[in-house]
Structure formats: structure tokens, C-alpha cells
Design a protein around this motif. Structure first.
Motif: not given
Length: 352
Positions: A178, A204-205, A211-214
Motif C-alpha cells: 500500500s 494507491g498500491t 504503481t496504481y494510483w487512486f
């Protein structure tokens, strides 16, 4: 054939910049903690000695990180994080500030004990002016333990620090896949690997080095901060301490801190930062004598409402909003380097 390959290379270079193929340079700054700890056996995941493994050994144990970036190491400290004081906080921040100013450094990772990891991350978020990724990482199990979480956490932290899309998003805490904002994250479990959480959720994770951003952090940080490690002189901050709220409290705790020379007291109150009616006179007395009073809460989620439970405007007290007591201590100390005015300190707590 050779001529056609040269033409192809030239054509590709016009489409894709050569820099796209270059790996970023990441410096790992080691400070000790569990991630550098050692247990007596592989089954000692909770009983061990922190801060034993030097930075070169940490990096050599995860050779895959060199596929992510050009990684080098610096041993800044070798300490269990519960023993970190403002002196070490300032020392770490100055080292990070020195590194991010180097044009050939693209990102920095700090390995750190988890006990006060959130405080160090928040401090860096406030005082280091840069848009380069700064990632604070730790582990809940020492390298010697079965299923040690440190190696993957370190791998992911380097991937995050080397990621161009991590620029300008503030200081991160990377734990258990995380990506957390330094401002929001807290250690909420002391024996499991999913120890860090934020009531507002992760940014994100990171999975398999990607990387994956939210979401983004909307509070002021780094380049947008009015605080700067370069403006902090010496190796100390204004003294701020925390008093933990409960039933059956004594004014002696606050008076002892007054005698010790505190400039502000964070009251980690019950519920909505509540203060017992029999403690109010003591806090008002201290506030009138120039000691700032900050109402935080021992409750891990929610936030303290101004003028609820206590008439903060009337008393000249400050509320910490959603910052927990330990984060409130950091921000109050920095605020006091700028002002002694309670209204101005409250403005700082709203903005950060």
C-alpha cells in the motif's frame, strides 16, 4: 543490414527519447529499525533486536532492486525508532534535503523502524522542499524471520521512488503493497504485516513493481510548505509534549511539563478531544502563561471539532482536526518556529 539497423535506431530515437530507457537513480538512506533487525532464530518474528543489519547488507539481500533503478545506500543512523528524538528527526531531514538537491538523484528511500515511522514521514513531508519521490519504508518482521516482509517492502519502495509518476505527491509510506500519504498514515497493529492504515484510505498500491494510483493528498506539503529544514537552526525544535486522556486524570501531569519547559501541550483527549472539567482550569492557566494547548484525540478515527466539547475560541485553544496526537506534536513544534499566536497556529492545523 548494418545501415538499416542504424536507420531503425535513429528512427526510434526520434519517437522515444533516449532518457526513457535510462534507469533513475535512487538512494536508500538507512536508519535502523526492524527492517534491519535480527532474531535468535527464523521463528522469532516478534522477539528480536532492531537496528543490526547495515545498509549494504539490506541492499545485497534484494539484488532485484537494481533492475528497478541504480540503487546506492547511505547509513544515516542505526537506531530503534522508539529512541528517535527531534535531534535525529532534524538529522534525517537534513540528509534527505542534501540528497534531493543533487541533480543525479531521482528519488530517496528511507528504511526506518515502524514505531515512529509515521512521525518521521510527516516531518519530512513538511520540511523538505522537493517534488522528487521520498518513500519511508519499514517491516514488521526482521530479515531473519520466516516470511520476512522487509525484502518485498524495500523492493516496492525502490520501485515507487524510481517512478516518475510519483513526483509531487508528497512523502509516502510504503508498507504491505500500500502507498500511503505520510500525513494520514498510522501504525494501528503491532504484530501483523498489515500494520499501517489511513482512515482516508491509501493513495494507491504497488504490485510487481508497478504503481496504481487512486487519490492524491490535498493538504500542503513539501514545495508548498511554509516550513523548511534549511531554516531550522541547531538540533532541537520547540518542546511539545503529549498528555494522554483518560478518566481520573491529575493536573500534576501538565504542571510537570510546564516545569520541564514545554512550549505546547497536546491533550490526547477522549472522544472529540474532550478535556475533563476539573482539568480545564489548569490548561487555561498554562495557556495564559504562554503554553499553547492543542486538543487532539486518543480515538484513532474521525476528527476534533472546534468549539465542540470545549469553547476553543474563548480559551484560545487549538484543535488538531484529524491529526493524531503524535502528528499534532510534530506540527505544533514546527508552528512554534513561526508564531506564538493561537489563531495562526490553528490556521496551520487547518492547512496541513
Amino acid at each position: 543490414m548494418k545501415k538499416s539497423l542504424t536507420s531503425l535506431t535513429l528512427a526510434l530515437s526520434l519517437i522515444i527519447p533516449i532518457s526513457a530507457f535510462a534507469k533513475n537513480n535512487v538512494v536508500v538512506v538507512a536508519t535502523g529499525g526492524t527492517i534491519a533487525g535480527a532474531g535468535a532464530s527464523s521463528t522469532n518474528s516478534a522477539t528480536y533486536t532492531a537496528a543490526k543489519v547495515p545498509v549494504d547488507d539490506l541492499l545485497n539481500a534484494v539484488p532485484q532492486i537494481q533492475n528497478l533503478a541504480n540503487v546506492s545506500g547511505v547509513q544515516a543512523l542505526q537506531i530503534a525508532s522508539e529512541s528517535i528524538t527531534d535531534k535525529e528527526l532534524i538529522q534525517i531531514a537534513r540528509k534527505i534535503n542534501e540528497l534531493v538537491k543533487k541533480p543525479d538523484v531521482n528519488g530517496v528511500v528511507i528504511t526506518h523502524g515502524t514505531d515512529t515511522l509515521e512521525e518521521t514521514a510527516f516531518f519530512l513531508n513538511l520540511v523538505v522542499h522537493t517534488d522528487k519521490p521520498i518513500v519511508v519504508v519499514g517491516s514488521m518482521r526482521p530479515p531473519s524471520a520466516l516470511s520476512a516482509d522487509g525484502p518485498l517492502n524495500l523492493y516496492s519502495a525502490v520501485a515507487l521512488a524510481a517512478s516518475n509518476d510519483a513526483k509531487g505527491k508528497g512523502v509516502f509510506v510504503l508498507m504491505n503493497d500500500s502507498i500511503f500519504a505520510a500525513r494520514d498514515v498510522s501504525k494501528t497493529i503491532n504484530i501483523h504485516t498489515n500494520a499501517f492504515q489511513s482512515q482516508w484510505g491509501a493513495l494507491g498500491t504497488l504490485v510487481e513493481g508497478k504503481t496504481y494510483w487512486f487519490r492524491n493528498s490535498v493538504k500542503r506539503h513539501n514545495n508548498n510548505s511554509e516550513f523548511n529544514i534549511e531554516n531550522i537552526k541547531g538540533d532541537a525544535l520547540p518542546l511539545v509534549q503529549i498528555v494522554y486522556g483518560s478518566d481520573n486524570m491529575l493536573p500534576d501531569s501538565y504542571l510537570a511539563l510546564q516545569k520541564a519547559g514545554v512550549k505546547a501541550i497536546v491533550n490526547a483527549g477522549t472522544g472529540n478531544g474532550s478535556v475533563p472539567n476539573y482539568i480545564v482550569p489548569t490548561l487555561n492557566q498554562l495557556q495564559q502563561q504562554g503554553i499553547q494547548v492543542v486538543r487532539s484525540s486518543r480515538v484513532p478515527q474521525g476528527f476534533v471539532l472546534r468549539n465542540a466539547e470545549q469553547p476553543d475560541d474563548k480559551y484560545g485553544w487549538v484543535v488538531a482536526h484529524d491529526l493524531n496526537p503524535q502528528k499534532a506534536r510534530i506540527l505544533a513544534a514546527l508552528a512554534l518556529t513561526k508564531t506564538k499566536d493561537a489563531k495562526e497556529i490553528q490556521r496551520i492545523f487547518w492547512e496541513y
